[in-house]
Design an enzyme around this catalytic site. Structure first.
Site, PDB file in Angstrom:
ATOM      1  CD  GLU A 199      -2.689  -1.345   2.504  1.00 49.52           C
ATOM      2  OE1 GLU A 199      -2.741  -0.381   3.282  1.00 49.52           O
ATOM      3  OE2 GLU A 199      -3.281  -2.424   2.709  1.00 49.52           O
TER       4      GLU A 199
ATOM      5  CD  GLU B   2      -4.467  -7.979   2.204  1.00 54.47           C
ATOM      6  OE1 GLU B   2      -5.334  -7.296   2.792  1.00 54.47           O
ATOM      7  OE2 GLU B   2      -3.260  -7.676   2.190  1.00 54.47           O
TER       8      GLU B   2
HETATM    9  O1  G3I Z   1      -3.059  -8.425  19.521  1.00 55.21           O
HETATM   10  C1  G3I Z   1      -3.552  -7.178  20.047  1.00 55.21           C
HETATM   11  C2  G3I Z   1      -4.150  -7.381  21.370  1.00 55.21           C
HETATM   12  O2  G3I Z   1      -3.141  -7.803  22.273  1.00 55.21           O
HETATM   13  C3  G3I Z   1      -4.778  -6.066  21.837  1.00 55.21           C
HETATM   14  O3  G3I Z   1      -5.436  -6.267  23.041  1.00 55.21           O
HETATM   15  C4  G3I Z   1      -5.816  -5.583  20.796  1.00 55.21           C
HETATM   16  C5  G3I Z   1      -6.421  -4.234  21.176  1.00 55.21           C
HETATM   17  O4  G3I Z   1      -6.772  -3.507  20.029  1.00 55.21           O
HETATM   18  O5  G3I Z   1      -5.147  -5.422  19.578  1.00 55.21           O
HETATM   19  C6  G3I Z   1      -4.594  -6.627  19.086  1.00 55.21           C
HETATM   20  O6  G3I Z   1      -3.917  -6.355  17.907  1.00 55.21           O
HETATM   21  C7  G3I Z   1      -4.746  -6.124  16.776  1.00 55.21           C
HETATM   22  C8  G3I Z   1      -4.373  -7.130  15.717  1.00 55.21           C
HETATM   23  O7  G3I Z   1      -5.095  -6.861  14.532  1.00 55.21           O
HETATM   24  C9  G3I Z   1      -4.674  -8.574  16.137  1.00 55.21           C
HETATM   25  O8  G3I Z   1      -6.033  -8.751  16.309  1.00 55.21           O
HETATM   26  C10 G3I Z   1      -4.497  -4.724  16.293  1.00 55.21           C
HETATM   27  O9  G3I Z   1      -4.980  -3.784  17.236  1.00 55.21           O
HETATM   28  C11 G3I Z   1      -5.182  -4.518  14.948  1.00 55.21           C
HETATM   29  O10 G3I Z   1      -4.762  -3.253  14.419  1.00 55.21           O
HETATM   30  C12 G3I Z   1      -4.765  -5.602  13.988  1.00 55.21           C
HETATM   31  O11 G3I Z   1      -5.469  -5.386  12.801  1.00 55.21           O
HETATM   32  C13 G3I Z   1      -4.922  -6.019  11.648  1.00 55.21           C
HETATM   33  C14 G3I Z   1      -4.638  -4.931  10.600  1.00 55.21           C
HETATM   34  O12 G3I Z   1      -4.235  -5.545   9.378  1.00 55.21           O
HETATM   35  C15 G3I Z   1      -3.508  -4.011  11.044  1.00 55.21           C
HETATM   36  O13 G3I Z   1      -2.307  -4.705  11.156  1.00 55.21           O
HETATM   37  C16 G3I Z   1      -5.949  -7.011  11.134  1.00 55.21           C
HETATM   38  O14 G3I Z   1      -6.033  -8.110  12.051  1.00 55.21           O
HETATM   39  C17 G3I Z   1      -5.514  -7.544   9.763  1.00 55.21           C
HETATM   40  O15 G3I Z   1      -6.558  -8.324   9.207  1.00 55.21           O
HETATM   41  C18 G3I Z   1      -5.241  -6.372   8.834  1.00 55.21           C
HETATM   42  O16 G3I Z   1      -4.795  -6.882   7.594  1.00 55.21           O
HETATM   43  C19 G3I Z   1      -4.532  -5.905   6.582  1.00 55.21           C
HETATM   44  C20 G3I Z   1      -3.394  -6.424   5.736  1.00 55.21           C
HETATM   45  O17 G3I Z   1      -2.280  -6.729   6.550  1.00 55.21           O
HETATM   46  C21 G3I Z   1      -3.005  -5.414   4.660  1.00 55.21           C
HETATM   47  N1  G3I Z   1      -4.160  -5.049   3.844  1.00 55.21           N
HETATM   48  C22 G3I Z   1      -5.333  -4.609   4.603  1.00 55.21           C
HETATM   49  C23 G3I Z   1      -5.738  -5.641   5.649  1.00 55.21           C
HETATM   50  C24 G3I Z   1      -6.956  -5.192   6.402  1.00 55.21           C
HETATM   51  O18 G3I Z   1      -6.677  -4.021   7.129  1.00 55.21           O
END
Ligand code: G3I
Length: 367
Positions: free
Chosen positions: A174, A278
């Protein structure tokens, strides 16, 4: 009386033969789930993937068995991102990634590495790094080379041939957004940071496939053009790039199929590997249903079929696969992202039953 009993018996028998549900009066309801007879990976002429976490692999038997039944490629949803791995200057935590790689190796499934550089996955210490720009660049070069080299070590035998478990990396994710434009990568390394990152990844592993990954390539013309220009620029300047990941976070209606085909065809013309990286399909963006209706599930089934069929426009040699971004509806990132718990974008329901969306995907695979 005997005729009536016979009639009831015949009606019962005919109702229970299909996979629709039946009420006591034997009225047939269309079902939003079905019982698959074939696995997606066996129907496909290319890898079919889904996302995993180390935690799910270690703790969830049902997840593991559904995963291995239908899929032969896995991507770490979060565990192999920079924020999870790069824990301090020249200091790395590969432990969750290693769990994923071991699992893949034991089961003979491919790993797609995701993602080395993404403005949304920068560890805090790096975001606040106070060293010089040269020192920053050196850190990123070391991080890319250390990460790619570490994960290139695990090998497995596929069809008698030794291959790396990690087949590919999303090197940059991105880059064509305002957040990426103002991210520390462009600010501190310079406008050619993409070129440098791909070059470092290639220096670390001569064979792993290197991808640029982005969203809405299939729907926004300017995004498509940026990607096409990136391919051309890289090729003119001898910068390594093997493939393009189209994330394909789409809706059951938008964007329209003609536009998706048109954009895909322009990438196909570049003769480059193509990964639908994705895939998910929203059905309730306007929150106008309070549960998944048969009508909406059917629309989603048709959409999955159309998208998979569309992917088959890619010539065999450039099909790197289709990866779904989640297993069950309730696992999807979209529920949080759209703040809508009533979204149903994936192939399985809460009990890991295959939705008819799965049937659509399967039908799209049939050549
Ligand atoms: O693991 C922590 C947990 O310890 C904490 O309590 C909680 C509180 O918010 O957060 C948890 O982490 C989260 C993580 O997902 C695991 O669930 C993060 O906040 C959250 O930001 C994270 O979101 C991920 C996001 O990317 C950002 O990295 C999504 O799961 C994931 O599906 C998403 O994937 C992205 C691709 O990598 C790139 N393209 C877009 C796609 C969707 O956004």
């Amino acid at each position: 009386m005997r005729k009536l009993i016979l009639l009831c018996f015949l009606l019962f028998f005919s109702c229970s033969k299909d996979d629709s549900t039946m009420d006591p009066l034997c009225c047939v309801h269309e079902s939003i789930t079905y019982v698959p007879t074939e696995n997606l990976k066996d129907l496909a002429s290319f890898p079919v993937g889904n996302i995993v976490s180390a935690n799910k692999i270690l703790t969830n038997n049902q997840f593991r068995s559904v995963l291995l039944n239908d899929f032969n490629s896995i991507t770490a949803e979060n565990d192999m991102k920079m924020a999870n791995i790069f824990i301090g200057p020249n200091s790395y935590d590969f432990s969750d990634g290693d769990i994923i790689i071991d699992f893949a190796q034991q089961n003979g499934v491919r790993v797609f590495g995701h993602a080395l550089i993404w403005h949304s996955s920068i560890p805090n210490w790096l975001q606040n790094y106070s060293g010089t720009d040269n020192e920053f660049e050196q850190l990123i070069e070391n991080y890319i080379k250390s990460t790619v080299s570490h994960f290139s070590q695990q090998k497995m035998l596929i069809d008698g041939e030794e291959v790396s478990v990690v087949a590919a990396w999303d090197v940059v994710n991105e880059a064509f957004t305002s957040q990426a434009e103002s991210s520390i990568f462009r600010q501190r390394i310079g406008d050619n940071y993409l070129e440098k990152c791909f070059t470092w990844a290639r220096e670390a592993d001569a064979d792993v496939k290197l991808f640029y990954n982005d969203y809405k390539i299939e729907s926004i013309p300017s995004k498509l053009n940026q990607v096409l220009n990136l391919i051309d620029d890289f090729r003119i300047n001898n910068i390594p790039i093997d493939g393009i990941g189209l994330q394909m976070h789409i809706d059951h209606i938008d964007p329209n199929l003609v536009q998706i085909k048109n954009h895909l065809d322009q990438i196909i013309e570049k003769d480059i590997l193509i990964h639908f990286s994705e895939l998910d399909v929203t059905v309730n963006r306007n929150v106008d249903i309070s549960e998944l209706t048969y009508e909406r599930a059917l629309s989603q089934e048709n959409r999955y079929r159309d998208i998979v069929e569309t992917y088959r426009r890619v010539p065999f040699e450039n099909r790197f696969g289709i990866t779904l971004w989640g297993m069950r509806d309730i696992d999807s990132w979209l529920l949080n992202h759209h703040n809508n718990p009533l979204e149903y974008p994936l192939l399985f329901d809460t009990g890991y039953n295959a939705k008819i969306a799965h049937r659509g995907f399967a039908n799209g695979l049939i050549e």
